[in-house]
Design a protein around this motif. Structure first.
Motif, short mmCIF file in Angstrom:
data_model
loop_
_atom_site.label_atom_id
_atom_site.label_comp_id
_atom_site.label_asym_id
_atom_site.label_seq_id
_atom_site.Cartn_x
_atom_site.Cartn_y
_atom_site.Cartn_z
N THR A 81 0.82 -1.21 0.00
CA THR A 81 0.00 0.00 0.00
C THR A 81 0.86 1.26 0.00
N ALA A 82 1.88 1.30 0.83
CA ALA A 82 2.74 2.49 0.91
C ALA A 82 3.44 2.75 -0.41
N ASN A 90 -9.40 11.93 -0.38
CA ASN A 90 -10.48 12.01 -1.36
C ASN A 90 -9.97 12.34 -2.76
N TRP A 91 -8.90 11.66 -3.16
CA TRP A 91 -8.37 11.79 -4.52
C TRP A 91 -7.82 13.20 -4.82
N SER A 92 -7.66 14.01 -3.80
CA SER A 92 -7.18 15.37 -4.05
C SER A 92 -5.66 15.42 -4.14
N THR A 93 -4.99 14.44 -3.53
CA THR A 93 -3.53 14.39 -3.54
C THR A 93 -3.08 12.95 -3.64
N THR A 94 -1.78 12.76 -3.79
CA THR A 94 -1.18 11.44 -3.69
C THR A 94 0.32 11.63 -3.48
N GLY A 95 1.03 10.54 -3.34
CA GLY A 95 2.46 10.62 -3.08
C GLY A 95 2.77 10.59 -1.60
N THR A 96 3.97 10.15 -1.27
CA THR A 96 4.38 10.00 0.13
C THR A 96 4.31 11.31 0.90
N ASP A 97 4.63 12.42 0.24
CA ASP A 97 4.59 13.72 0.93
C ASP A 97 3.20 14.05 1.45
N SER A 98 2.17 13.55 0.75
CA SER A 98 0.80 13.83 1.17
C SER A 98 0.38 12.98 2.36
N PRO A 139 2.80 11.03 4.96
CA PRO A 139 4.11 10.51 5.38
C PRO A 139 4.05 9.20 6.14
N ALA A 140 2.95 8.93 6.84
CA ALA A 140 2.83 7.70 7.63
C ALA A 140 2.19 6.57 6.84
N ALA A 141 2.22 6.66 5.50
CA ALA A 141 1.57 5.64 4.67
C ALA A 141 2.13 4.24 4.92
N GLY A 142 3.37 4.15 5.36
CA GLY A 142 3.96 2.85 5.65
C GLY A 142 3.20 2.07 6.70
N ASP A 143 2.47 2.77 7.56
CA ASP A 143 1.67 2.10 8.58
C ASP A 143 0.49 1.33 7.99
N LEU A 144 0.18 1.59 6.72
CA LEU A 144 -0.94 0.92 6.08
C LEU A 144 -0.56 -0.43 5.48
N ASP A 145 0.72 -0.74 5.33
CA ASP A 145 1.11 -2.01 4.73
C ASP A 145 0.57 -3.17 5.56
N ALA A 146 -0.07 -4.11 4.87
CA ALA A 146 -0.78 -5.19 5.56
C ALA A 146 0.16 -6.08 6.37
N ALA A 149 -9.32 2.76 0.67
CA ALA A 149 -10.56 3.53 0.83
C ALA A 149 -10.77 4.02 2.26
N LEU A 150 -10.64 3.11 3.23
CA LEU A 150 -10.86 3.49 4.63
C LEU A 150 -9.60 4.08 5.26
N GLY A 151 -8.47 3.94 4.55
CA GLY A 151 -7.21 4.45 5.05
C GLY A 151 -6.76 5.70 4.31
N ALA A 152 -5.97 5.49 3.25
CA ALA A 152 -5.32 6.61 2.56
C ALA A 152 -6.30 7.65 2.04
N THR A 153 -7.41 7.22 1.47
CA THR A 153 -8.36 8.16 0.90
C THR A 153 -8.97 9.06 1.98
N CYS A 154 -9.03 8.55 3.19
CA CYS A 154 -9.54 9.34 4.32
C CYS A 154 -8.41 10.00 5.12
N GLY A 155 -7.16 9.82 4.69
CA GLY A 155 -6.04 10.36 5.44
C GLY A 155 -5.82 9.65 6.76
N ASN A 156 -6.26 8.38 6.84
CA ASN A 156 -6.22 7.60 8.07
C ASN A 156 -5.14 6.53 7.97
N THR A 157 -4.19 6.52 8.87
CA THR A 157 -3.13 5.51 8.85
C THR A 157 -3.16 4.62 10.09
N THR A 158 -4.26 4.62 10.81
CA THR A 158 -4.39 3.78 11.99
C THR A 158 -4.96 2.42 11.59
N GLN A 159 -4.10 1.41 11.53
CA GLN A 159 -4.52 0.10 11.06
C GLN A 159 -5.65 -0.49 11.90
#
Length: 372
Positions: A254-255, A267-275, A277-284, A331-341
């Motif tokens: 995912t990250a 909500n599809w307004s941005t993408t990329g790690t800078d948007s 930074p904690a995206a790594g927490d979403l990896d399954a 959908a429930l994570g990155a798109t909502c800006g949520n990185t809490t698994q």
């Protein structure tokens, strides 16, 4: 339709249920019918085109709801454990086909049917029970209002499980939410296009299937199939991508997908790690703390699924649940800006229980967050 010749790769029978009258009938198509309509989607499209009037309301009695398998289902082919739900979508007003894995599709095929089609509307909640090629409708009023976990458990107990495979709707489908799906194995979902709303509109709570012990679908060249499967298995073992799927499922990267712009954020307004930074927490793979066991769909050696459970805390699980797939994490994570698994695992379980599409739910929440 009428055929008697064995058709390799198929059970050779289709089941039709009129929920208004309660009538159940069978048809045995000729081989040419199957050859012209290959796959569950093909069979479903043919039946809907031939037997449904143009302009039929998606949530009305004239819509046809099909549960359909393809020629590889239950043959032992790797990945041949899926089935399609076909109907007219109440979400789009057009064609709907929603795919689902697990074991329900092979069970239907081994129980003697390539597909089952429903039309009409029952005057009370019902369940279709298919037991080794014999079908009957049973009262399901006592199941109406139950979530998908409780419905599955109740039917297993009533029918003398645990060998039964149950596909059902939860409260979302009963209320005809346009985001509702059809749930099997407490979390394998034909989730897209509002197919659960169609099932709920027909007051069809569940379809429970059990094949006769030892039932198998014939193949034309069993030894040839084994040889191809052997080569295919070696390719699977040598694939780094599939090895990754076995280890962490579809959400294992995912990250990375966020970093290359493939996974949207906010909500599809941005993408990329800078948007994010904690995206790594979403990896399954980081869900292994809560992992109970791995599993795979019918005859699939990749085994990319897993069951997870959060024992305590604000996101404690009600029961074990399926590890979220990539689309759910997005959908429930990155798109909502949520990185809490933990929050995503719990939200996924709630959606599975209610029988509602996590992708649509996450996208709807993300839209609301941007609006307000």
């Amino acid at each position: 339709m009428g055929g008697s010749k064995m058709i390799h790769g198929y059970a050779g029978r289709l089941l039709f249920v009129d929920l208004t009258s309660g009538a159940i009938s069978e048809e045995s198509p000729e081989e040419g019918f199957y050859r012209n309509c290959i796959g569950g989607t093909g069979l479903g499209a043919k039946i809907l085109v031939d037997r449904m009037e143009p302009g039929a309301s998606p949530l009305g009695p004239d819509n046809v709801l099909g549960f359909v398998t393809g020629p590889l289902t239950a043959t032992g082919v790797y990945g041949g454990g899926r089935f399609m739900v076909t109907t007219k979508s109440p979400l789009t007003g057009g064609w709907a086909d929603s795919n689902c894995g697990g074991t329900w599709g092979p069970e239907l095929k081994n129980a003697g049917y390539d597909g089952v089609f429903f039309r009409g509307v029952s005057d009370h909640p019902v369940c279709l029970v298919i037991d080794a090629g014999k079908a009957r409708l049973t009262d399901a009023a006592h199941l109406w209002g139950k979530d998908t976990y409780d419905t599955d458990d109740a039917l297993q107990a009533e029918l003398g499980g645990p060998g039964w495979k149950v596909a059902c709707v939860g409260p979302a489908g009963e209320r005809q939410s346009l985001l509702a799906g059809i749930v099997h194995e407490k979390g394998r979902i034909a989730a897209r296009s509002g197919v659960g709303a169609v099932m709920g509109s027909k007051r069809l709570k569940a379809v429970a299937v059990r094949a006769a012990k030892g039932a198998r679908v014939s193949v034309a060249d069993k030894e040839g199939l084994k040889a191809v499967q052997k080569d295919y298995l070696e390719m699977i073992k040598a694939s780094g991508f599939l090895t990754g799927l076995s280890a962490a499922g579809t959400g294992g990267s995912t990250a990375f997908l966020v970093s290359i712009g493939d996974c949207p954020t906010f909500n599809w307004s941005t993408t990329g790690t800078d948007s994010l930074p904690a995206a790594g927490d979403l990896d399954a793979g980081k869900m292994d703390t809560y992992k109970l066991k791995a599993y795979g769909c019918h005859t699939c050696p990749v085994r990319c699924g897993a069951l997870v459970k959060i024992p305590d805390g604000p996101y404690a699980s009600q029961d074990e649940s399926h590890r979220p797939e990539y689309e759910t994490l997005a959908a429930l994570g990155a798109t909502c800006g949520n990185t809490t698994q933990e929050a995503i695992i719990r939200a996924n379980e709630i959606c599975n229980r209610y029988g509602i599409d996590t992708m649509s739910v996450g996208s709807t929440i993300a839209f609301a967050m941007e609006c307000y």
